[in-house]
Design an enzyme around this catalytic site. Structure first.
Site, PDB file in Angstrom:
ATOM      1  N   HIS A  18     -35.304   7.720  44.377  1.00 57.32           N
ATOM      2  CA  HIS A  18     -34.655   6.484  44.819  1.00 57.32           C
ATOM      3  C   HIS A  18     -35.704   5.443  45.199  1.00 57.32           C
ATOM      4  CE1 HIS A  18     -31.152   9.252  46.101  1.00 57.32           C
ATOM      5  NE2 HIS A  18     -30.751   8.588  45.032  1.00 57.32           N
ATOM      6  N   LYS A  42     -14.987  11.320  49.259  1.00 58.27           N
ATOM      7  CA  LYS A  42     -16.144  12.134  48.894  1.00 58.27           C
ATOM      8  C   LYS A  42     -16.804  12.664  50.167  1.00 58.27           C
ATOM      9  CE  LYS A  42     -20.260  12.058  46.008  1.00 58.27           C
ATOM     10  NZ  LYS A  42     -21.191  11.283  45.231  1.00 58.27           N
ATOM     11  N   ARG A  93     -32.543   9.427  34.893  1.00 59.44           N
ATOM     12  CA  ARG A  93     -33.445  10.572  34.828  1.00 59.44           C
ATOM     13  C   ARG A  93     -33.450  11.196  33.446  1.00 59.44           C
ATOM     14  NH1 ARG A  93     -30.464  12.892  39.879  1.00 59.44           N
ATOM     15  NH2 ARG A  93     -28.933  12.603  38.269  1.00 59.44           N
ATOM     16  N   SER A 131     -30.450  13.980  44.779  1.00 61.23           N
ATOM     17  CA  SER A 131     -30.055  14.344  46.141  1.00 61.23           C
ATOM     18  C   SER A 131     -29.484  15.758  46.171  1.00 61.23           C
ATOM     19  CB  SER A 131     -29.016  13.352  46.675  1.00 61.23           C
ATOM     20  OG  SER A 131     -29.590  12.075  46.829  1.00 61.23           O
TER      21      SER A 131
END
Length: 164
Positions: A18, A42, A93, A131
């Site tokens: 990040h 969430k 990514r 994460s």
């Protein structure tokens, strides 16, 4: 004219990946708004306030003066319009990230025709990092010091690392 971009993400927790994307976006745009979503459906390990505070510590520690941390409670396309941002910056990514992010970019463009999305590939050092990976390693008591900024390592370890 001030060029404003938004870097949205869950940041649960903030990783070196990040920080890499935010730092690089800071070199391209005059103002970066790091947007943390409020999503009651969430489950997050850190509250919105905690994620914002961690992001502020990370950005301050990295000397990123043109960053503002904020929360998003609705649609990103509407938020961007409200903030005068014309670009969303997203890190990628792998190819698997692209499909989802591309769909999001098209939806945002439909909702806000002035909004563009810029994809930045992550550095090769962070291609595997997410994460979720940090949470998984920490949950088994592993060393996450290479994956999160030093200035927030202790806070993340206290919350996520397996005790005893």
């Amino acid at each position: 004219m001030i060029r404003t971009a938004i870097c949205p993400g869950s940041f649960d927790p903030v990783t070196m990946g990040h920080l890499d994307i935010i730092s690089r976006a800071c070199k391209i745009f005059d103002r970066i708004i790091v947007a943390v979503p409020v999503n009651p459906q969430k489950h997050f390990s850190f509250s919105v306030e905690e994620r914002m505070e961690l992001l502020q510590r990370v950005c301050d520690g990295a000397g990123l003066a043109n960053v503002e941390i904020d929360r998003v409670t609705g649609l990103l396309a509407d938020y961007a319009m409200e903030k005068g941002a014309m670009v969303v910056v997203k890190g990628l990514r792998a190819v698997s990230d692209f499909e989802y992010e591309f769909q999001q970019a098209l939806a945002n463009k439909k909702l806000n025709p002035h909004l563009e999305t810029m994809f930045l590939p992550t550095s090769s050092d962070n291609m595997f990092l997410s994460s979720s990976v940090v949470k998984q390693i920490a949950g088994f008591g592993g060393d996450i010091s290479h994956f999160v900024p030093d200035c927030i390592l202790h806070t993340i370890q206290e919350r996520l690392c397996k005790q005893g």
